[in-house]
Design a protein around this motif. Structure first.
Motif, PDB file in Angstrom:
ATOM      1  N   THR A   1       0.873  -1.150   0.200  1.00  0.00           N
ATOM      2  CA  THR A   1      -0.118   0.011   0.128  1.00  0.00           C
ATOM      3  C   THR A   1       0.828   1.337  -0.108  1.00  0.00           C
ATOM      4  O   THR A   1       2.028   1.200   0.789  1.00  0.00           O
ATOM      5  N   PRO A   2       0.545   2.303  -0.953  1.00  0.00           N
ATOM      6  CA  PRO A   2       1.376   3.175  -0.927  1.00  0.00           C
ATOM      7  C   PRO A   2       1.303   4.199   0.486  1.00  0.00           C
ATOM      8  O   PRO A   2       0.395   4.306   1.322  1.00  0.00           O
ATOM      9  N   LEU A   3       2.436   4.845   0.828  1.00  0.00           N
ATOM     10  CA  LEU A   3       2.550   5.517   1.974  1.00  0.00           C
ATOM     11  C   LEU A   3       1.978   7.141   1.869  1.00  0.00           C
ATOM     12  O   LEU A   3       2.168   7.467   0.934  1.00  0.00           O
ATOM     13  N   ASP A   4       1.471   7.456   2.801  1.00  0.00           N
ATOM     14  CA  ASP A   4       0.883   8.852   2.754  1.00  0.00           C
ATOM     15  C   ASP A   4       1.859   9.850   3.241  1.00  0.00           C
ATOM     16  O   ASP A   4       2.919   9.366   4.146  1.00  0.00           O
ATOM     17  N   GLU A   5       1.508  11.069   3.397  1.00  0.00           N
ATOM     18  CA  GLU A   5       2.508  12.092   3.615  1.00  0.00           C
ATOM     19  C   GLU A   5       2.709  11.870   5.241  1.00  0.00           C
ATOM     20  O   GLU A   5       3.498  11.981   5.907  1.00  0.00           O
ATOM     21  N   ASP A   6       1.618  11.626   5.938  1.00  0.00           N
ATOM     22  CA  ASP A   6       1.648  11.450   7.600  1.00  0.00           C
ATOM     23  C   ASP A   6       2.515  10.482   7.691  1.00  0.00           C
ATOM     24  O   ASP A   6       3.373  10.550   8.880  1.00  0.00           O
ATOM     25  N   GLU A   7       2.469   9.259   7.189  1.00  0.00           N
ATOM     26  CA  GLU A   7       3.396   8.336   7.522  1.00  0.00           C
ATOM     27  C   GLU A   7       4.797   8.475   7.055  1.00  0.00           C
ATOM     28  O   GLU A   7       5.893   7.989   7.727  1.00  0.00           O
ATOM     29  N   MET A   8       5.173   9.023   5.964  1.00  0.00           N
ATOM     30  CA  MET A   8       6.360   9.507   5.658  1.00  0.00           C
ATOM     31  C   MET A   8       7.054  10.398   6.773  1.00  0.00           C
ATOM     32  O   MET A   8       8.234  10.381   7.142  1.00  0.00           O
ATOM     33  N   ASP A   9       6.219  11.300   7.113  1.00  0.00           N
ATOM     34  CA  ASP A   9       6.742  12.396   8.141  1.00  0.00           C
ATOM     35  C   ASP A   9       7.077  11.733   9.326  1.00  0.00           C
ATOM     36  O   ASP A   9       8.108  11.580  10.168  1.00  0.00           O
ATOM     37  N   ILE A  10       6.208  10.662   9.709  1.00  0.00           N
ATOM     38  CA  ILE A  10       6.693   9.682  10.983  1.00  0.00           C
ATOM     39  C   ILE A  10       7.821   8.959  10.833  1.00  0.00           C
ATOM     40  O   ILE A  10       8.733   8.771  11.895  1.00  0.00           O
ATOM     41  N   ILE A  11       7.992   8.503   9.437  1.00  0.00           N
ATOM     42  CA  ILE A  11       9.352   7.465   9.368  1.00  0.00           C
ATOM     43  C   ILE A  11      10.326   8.480   9.562  1.00  0.00           C
ATOM     44  O   ILE A  11      11.556   8.151   9.892  1.00  0.00           O
ATOM     45  N   ASN A  12      10.267   9.588   8.722  1.00  0.00           N
ATOM     46  CA  ASN A  12      11.487  10.315   8.683  1.00  0.00           C
ATOM     47  C   ASN A  12      11.937  10.823  10.038  1.00  0.00           C
ATOM     48  O   ASN A  12      12.970  11.204  10.198  1.00  0.00           O
ATOM     49  N   ALA A  13      10.828  11.128  10.938  1.00  0.00           N
ATOM     50  CA  ALA A  13      11.229  11.736  12.240  1.00  0.00           C
ATOM     51  C   ALA A  13      11.568  10.668  13.037  1.00  0.00           C
ATOM     52  O   ALA A  13      12.050  11.004  14.304  1.00  0.00           O
ATOM     53  N   GLY A  14      11.708   9.122  12.805  1.00  0.00           N
ATOM     54  CA  GLY A  14      12.112   8.521  13.437  1.00  0.00           C
ATOM     55  C   GLY A  14      11.158   7.862  14.338  1.00  0.00           C
ATOM     56  O   GLY A  14      11.300   7.094  15.374  1.00  0.00           O
TER      57      GLY A  14
END
Length: 105
Positions: free
Chosen positions: A89-102
C-alpha cells in the motif's frame, strides 16, 4: 587499566577436545541427489552451454535453444505484477513524516 588485570583475562569460548583432521574423506566429484540431469558435465564448456544465471550464459544460438526466462503461469517476478490486493500500500504524507522523524511524533 592495570597491566595485571589484562594478563589475567581468559576467553569466554571453551573448545572441547583436540582438533582432528580425518584423511578418509572422499573429495571426488559426485552428482547431487537432486540433479535433474543425473550426470556430471564432461567439461566446463559443456556446463556453460546449459547453465543459466539471470539468463543464458552461452552464446545467442544457445539462447534460442534454452527457451524463455519468462515466469511460469502463476509465478511472478515482481510484486507489482500481482493483483492489487497483494501489492504494497502506498505511504501517505503523514506516514512518511513519522518515518523520517524516527517515530518520535
Amino acid at each position: 587499566m592495570q597491566p595485571s588485570a589484562v594478563l589475567r583475562r581468559t576467553p569466554l569460548i571453551k573448545f572441547v577436545g583436540k582438533r582432528v583432521f580425518t584423511e578418509a574423506v572422499d573429495h571426488s566429484p559426485r552428482v547431487h541427489s537432486q540433479d535433474p540431469h543425473g550426470a556430471l558435465p564432461t567439461s566446463f564448456q559443456q556446463y556453460r552451454l546449459n547453465a543459466q544465471q539471470h539468463g543464458p550464459l552461452a552464446s545467442s544460438s544457445a539462447h534460442r535453444l534454452s527457451g524463455s526466462i519468462a515466469p511460469a503461469p502463476g509465478e511472478f517476478f515482481s510484486r507489482n505484477d500481482l493483483p492489487a490486493r497483494y501489492r504494497y500500500t502506498p505511504l501517505d504524507e503523514d506516514e512518511m513524516d513519522i518515518i523520517n522523524a524516527g517515530g518520535a511524533i
